[in-house]
Design a protein around this motif. Structure first.
Motif, mmCIF file in Angstrom:
data_model
loop_
_atom_site.group_PDB
_atom_site.id
_atom_site.type_symbol
_atom_site.label_atom_id
_atom_site.label_comp_id
_atom_site.label_asym_id
_atom_site.label_seq_id
_atom_site.Cartn_x
_atom_site.Cartn_y
_atom_site.Cartn_z
ATOM 1 N N ILE A 1 0.815 -1.214 0.000
ATOM 2 C CA ILE A 1 0.000 0.000 0.000
ATOM 3 C C ILE A 1 0.851 1.267 0.000
ATOM 4 O O ILE A 1 0.570 2.205 -0.762
ATOM 5 N N PRO A 2 1.905 1.379 0.836
ATOM 6 C CA PRO A 2 2.729 2.601 0.754
ATOM 7 C C PRO A 2 3.356 2.804 -0.618
ATOM 8 O O PRO A 2 3.481 3.952 -1.075
ATOM 9 N N ILE A 3 3.752 1.727 -1.289
ATOM 10 C CA ILE A 3 4.321 1.848 -2.626
ATOM 11 C C ILE A 3 3.293 2.441 -3.577
ATOM 12 O O ILE A 3 3.605 3.335 -4.381
ATOM 13 N N LEU A 4 2.063 1.955 -3.504
ATOM 14 C CA LEU A 4 0.999 2.484 -4.353
ATOM 15 C C LEU A 4 0.743 3.956 -4.053
ATOM 16 O O LEU A 4 0.572 4.771 -4.976
ATOM 17 N N ILE A 5 0.724 4.296 -2.782
ATOM 18 C CA ILE A 5 0.449 5.689 -2.391
ATOM 19 C C ILE A 5 1.527 6.618 -2.933
ATOM 20 O O ILE A 5 1.235 7.664 -3.530
ATOM 21 N N PHE A 6 2.790 6.255 -2.730
ATOM 22 C CA PHE A 6 3.882 7.110 -3.196
ATOM 23 C C PHE A 6 3.898 7.201 -4.715
ATOM 24 O O PHE A 6 4.146 8.271 -5.285
ATOM 25 N N GLY A 7 3.661 6.082 -5.387
ATOM 26 C CA GLY A 7 3.690 6.086 -6.844
ATOM 27 C C GLY A 7 2.601 6.946 -7.446
ATOM 28 O O GLY A 7 2.851 7.752 -8.353
ATOM 29 N N VAL A 8 1.376 6.806 -6.948
ATOM 30 C CA VAL A 8 0.266 7.602 -7.460
ATOM 31 C C VAL A 8 0.440 9.067 -7.089
ATOM 32 O O VAL A 8 0.162 9.967 -7.896
ATOM 33 N N ALA A 9 0.915 9.337 -5.874
ATOM 34 C CA ALA A 9 1.103 10.723 -5.431
ATOM 35 C C ALA A 9 2.158 11.425 -6.283
ATOM 36 O O ALA A 9 1.984 12.594 -6.667
ATOM 37 N N ALA A 10 3.247 10.734 -6.589
ATOM 38 C CA ALA A 10 4.288 11.345 -7.415
ATOM 39 C C ALA A 10 3.785 11.615 -8.824
ATOM 40 O O ALA A 10 4.071 12.668 -9.414
ATOM 41 N N THR A 11 3.017 10.680 -9.387
ATOM 42 C CA THR A 11 2.481 10.887 -10.737
ATOM 43 C C THR A 11 1.491 12.044 -10.761
ATOM 44 O O THR A 11 1.513 12.880 -11.668
ATOM 45 N N ARG A 12 0.639 12.101 -9.758
ATOM 46 C CA ARG A 12 -0.330 13.191 -9.686
ATOM 47 C C ARG A 12 0.368 14.536 -9.496
ATOM 48 O O ARG A 12 -0.034 15.544 -10.087
ATOM 49 N N ALA A 13 1.415 14.556 -8.711
ATOM 50 C CA ALA A 13 2.121 15.807 -8.456
ATOM 51 C C ALA A 13 2.801 16.353 -9.703
ATOM 52 O O ALA A 13 3.047 17.561 -9.807
ATOM 53 N N ALA A 14 3.097 15.474 -10.662
ATOM 54 C CA ALA A 14 3.757 15.920 -11.881
ATOM 55 C C ALA A 14 2.836 16.759 -12.760
ATOM 56 O O ALA A 14 3.323 17.528 -13.597
ATOM 57 N N VAL A 15 1.521 16.626 -12.560
ATOM 58 C CA VAL A 15 0.580 17.352 -13.424
ATOM 59 C C VAL A 15 -0.335 18.279 -12.640
ATOM 60 O O VAL A 15 -1.063 19.072 -13.238
ATOM 61 N N VAL A 16 -0.324 18.195 -11.326
ATOM 62 C CA VAL A 16 -1.203 19.030 -10.500
ATOM 63 C C VAL A 16 -0.331 19.948 -9.654
ATOM 64 O O VAL A 16 0.464 19.489 -8.840
ATOM 65 N N GLU A 17 -0.475 21.211 -9.851
ATOM 66 C CA GLU A 17 0.265 22.197 -9.064
ATOM 67 C C GLU A 17 -0.554 22.581 -7.832
ATOM 68 O O GLU A 17 -1.786 22.633 -7.896
ATOM 69 N N PRO A 18 0.080 22.862 -6.689
ATOM 70 C CA PRO A 18 1.530 22.925 -6.455
ATOM 71 C C PRO A 18 2.076 21.694 -5.762
ATOM 72 O O PRO A 18 3.031 21.807 -4.995
#
Length: 210
Positions: free
Chosen positions: A175-192
């Protein structure tokens, strides 16, 4: 390492060849990955905005499930044909034996998913920045899933039906791997939202699990 180097390379090369041959885990994982991604738009409808929002999570979940394919027999096949006992008699230490098996599994099962991600992401209407970030997070995070899978596979190697036990052991720690992976991908396109912190945590998780 010199005494362990030759058996390590031989085992790694053998397992990679077994994984990429016809009927190996590489093709099965990619086909499963493709099947999940293709069927999702039929379930959620043609809303491109919705698909682009949930796309990273879908791809990460699909990658996790595809990684689980074949993990049950990570050590089981060597145990069944007696190769495991012979490998324990070589100069290679047990830890390097596990690392060789896990690296071969990642190369044969997870690396094809990473390479297929840029193309399959187009089916979910992801933006180029999101595709690039998703590919990077999968490349950094999937090794952690493979090392986690090795723990479950080791526990299930002596059981007749160890797939369920393996899933129960692996999924909570994934679960932490999924959270970090999705959060990093989302952060690449959603500011700030920052990209580097979750991405760094994803890489740290892979190093810690290794």
């Amino acid at each position: 390492m010199s005494a362990n180097g030759r058996p390590f390379r031989a085992l790694l090369a053998r397992d990679v060849k077994l994984a990429v041959r016809v009927g190996g885990g590489a093709l099965t994982g990619v086909l499963f990955f493709l099947a999940v991604i293709v069927t999702i738009p039929f379930g959620v409808g043609p809303d491109l905005n919705l698909l682009s929002r949930i796309g990273p999570a879908i791809l990460w979940i699909a990658a996790l499930l595809a990684t689980l394919l074949g993990l049950e027999r990570l050590f089981q096949s060597d145990k069944d044909d007696g190769a495991l006992d012979l490998l324990m008699l070589t100069e290679m230490t047990p830890s390097l034996f596990v690392v060789a098996k896990v690296v071969a599994h990642w190369v044969g099962s997870s690396l094809p998913l990473v390479l297929a991600t840029p193309i399959l992401s187009l089916l979910l209407a992801l933006e180029p920045r999101a595709i690039l970030a998703l590919t990077a997070t999968l490349a950094v995070g999937t090794p952690a899933l493979s090392f986690l899978g090795a723990v479950g596979a080791a526990l299930a190697v002596t059981l007749r039906r160890g797939a369920l036990l393996m899933a129960v052991v692996i999924l909570p720690f994934s679960i932490p791997i999924l959270i970090f992976g999705v959060a990093a991908t989302r952060a690449a396109v959603v500011e700030p939202d920052p990209f580097l912190p979750p991405f760094a945590l994803l890489g740290a998780a892979s190093l810690i699990y290794a």
